[in-house]
Scaffold this motif. Structure first.
Motif, mmCIF file in Angstrom:
data_model
loop_
_atom_site.group_PDB
_atom_site.id
_atom_site.type_symbol
_atom_site.label_atom_id
_atom_site.label_comp_id
_atom_site.label_asym_id
_atom_site.label_seq_id
_atom_site.Cartn_x
_atom_site.Cartn_y
_atom_site.Cartn_z
ATOM 1 N N THR A 32 11.109 4.597 61.819
ATOM 2 C CA THR A 32 10.458 4.167 60.580
ATOM 3 C C THR A 32 10.355 5.319 59.592
ATOM 4 N N ARG A 33 10.066 6.511 60.086
ATOM 5 C CA ARG A 33 9.971 7.673 59.191
ATOM 6 C C ARG A 33 11.313 7.947 58.510
ATOM 7 N N THR A 34 12.393 7.866 59.255
ATOM 8 C CA THR A 34 13.730 8.069 58.689
ATOM 9 C C THR A 34 14.012 7.010 57.639
ATOM 10 N N LEU A 35 13.664 5.784 57.945
ATOM 11 C CA LEU A 35 13.878 4.683 57.008
ATOM 12 C C LEU A 35 13.083 4.916 55.722
ATOM 13 N N ARG A 36 11.871 5.405 55.849
ATOM 14 C CA ARG A 36 11.056 5.703 54.663
ATOM 15 C C ARG A 36 11.675 6.822 53.831
ATOM 16 N N MET A 37 12.249 7.811 54.481
ATOM 17 C CA MET A 37 12.877 8.915 53.748
ATOM 18 C C MET A 37 14.149 8.447 53.036
ATOM 19 N N ILE A 38 14.907 7.577 53.678
ATOM 20 C CA ILE A 38 16.131 7.030 53.085
ATOM 21 C C ILE A 38 15.805 6.223 51.833
ATOM 22 N N ASN A 39 14.583 5.710 51.758
ATOM 23 C CA ASN A 39 14.138 4.945 50.583
ATOM 24 C C ASN A 39 14.252 5.741 49.294
ATOM 25 N N GLU A 40 14.238 7.054 49.385
ATOM 26 C CA GLU A 40 14.212 7.892 48.184
ATOM 27 C C GLU A 40 15.597 8.140 47.590
ATOM 28 N N ILE A 41 16.640 7.757 48.284
ATOM 29 C CA ILE A 41 18.005 7.998 47.798
ATOM 30 C C ILE A 41 18.257 7.375 46.419
ATOM 31 N N PRO A 42 17.878 6.120 46.173
ATOM 32 C CA PRO A 42 18.125 5.559 44.832
ATOM 33 C C PRO A 42 17.421 6.336 43.724
ATOM 34 N N ALA A 43 16.213 6.815 43.973
ATOM 35 C CA ALA A 43 15.487 7.570 42.941
ATOM 36 C C ALA A 43 16.214 8.871 42.620
ATOM 37 N N LEU A 44 16.693 9.538 43.645
ATOM 38 C CA LEU A 44 17.458 10.777 43.431
ATOM 39 C C LEU A 44 18.743 10.493 42.661
ATOM 40 N N ALA A 45 19.457 9.471 43.077
ATOM 41 C CA ALA A 45 20.731 9.126 42.431
ATOM 42 C C ALA A 45 20.530 8.762 40.969
ATOM 43 N N VAL A 46 19.557 7.928 40.680
ATOM 44 C CA VAL A 46 19.363 7.494 39.288
ATOM 45 C C VAL A 46 18.886 8.665 38.427
ATOM 46 N N THR A 47 18.136 9.583 38.986
ATOM 47 C CA THR A 47 17.718 10.773 38.238
ATOM 48 C C THR A 47 18.940 11.586 37.823
ATOM 49 N N LEU A 48 19.835 11.824 38.780
ATOM 50 C CA LEU A 48 21.051 12.584 38.468
ATOM 51 C C LEU A 48 21.941 11.841 37.472
ATOM 52 N N ILE A 49 22.055 10.535 37.642
ATOM 53 C CA ILE A 49 22.894 9.741 36.740
ATOM 54 C C ILE A 49 22.359 9.788 35.312
ATOM 55 N N VAL A 50 21.056 9.638 35.150
ATOM 56 C CA VAL A 50 20.469 9.674 33.807
ATOM 57 C C VAL A 50 20.693 11.046 33.170
ATOM 58 N N ILE A 51 20.524 12.107 33.945
ATOM 59 C CA ILE A 51 20.768 13.456 33.404
ATOM 60 C C ILE A 51 22.226 13.595 32.978
ATOM 61 N N LEU A 52 23.144 13.126 33.799
ATOM 62 C CA LEU A 52 24.570 13.212 33.446
ATOM 63 C C LEU A 52 24.880 12.456 32.160
#
Length: 151
Positions: free
Chosen positions: A125-145
């Motif tokens: 469950t902890r791993t699954l919760r951490m994987i939840n953050e991938i979209p936030a990281l990706a969209v942050t980088l995409i918006v900056i680009l």
């Protein structure tokens, strides 16, 4: 094919941004659903409700939005000259790479939801919760680009 959209460019861009928002909302929701679904595996009635919720989210928001993001995004990229070899589009190449990875994440999340529907939880469950953050990281980088266009 640069500038082939003409006066519709801003409308296509607006639609692209709208469907990106819908897709991201779904990508923020589905992984959280997965955490709750996994926690509910010991209760068949509750787990079945999560299967239904996940299916609705995929059918109504995630898949249609992702398809429209891709179609509209390819239109915009073509308009910018991506396929004509236009210069100074390094930021767009990086963005497309991130969108491909985000699409892969989408596919992984859907596959994991189907695994959970079969009662197979393979992640902590902890791993699954951490994987939840991938979209936030990706969209942050995409918006900056897209906004900064650093290269």
């Amino acid at each position: 094919m640069s500038n082939w959209l003409g006066s519709t460019y801003l409308w296509v861009k607006a639609a692209h941004v709208i469907f990106v928002i819908f897709w991201m909302a779904g990508l923020f929701m589905l992984p959280r659903y997965l955490v709750h679904h996994q926690d509910a595996l010991g209760n068949p009635g509750e787990a079945a409700k999560w299967v239904e919720r996940e299916a609705k989210l995929r059918r109504m928001i995630l898949t249609p939005s992702m398809i429209l993001v891709w179609v509209l995004g390819v239109m915009l990229a073509t308009n910018l000259g991506l396929f004509d070899g236009a210069p100074n589009l390094g930021w767009l190449h990086a963005k497309l790479l991130l969108v491909v990875l985000l699409s892969g994440y989408h596919g992984w999340a859907v596959a994991y939801a189907k695994k959970l529907a079969r009662g197979q939880a393979t992640l902590a469950t902890r791993t699954l919760r951490m994987i939840n953050e991938i979209p936030a990281l990706a969209v942050t980088l995409i918006v900056i680009l897209v906004i900064v266009r650093p290269f």
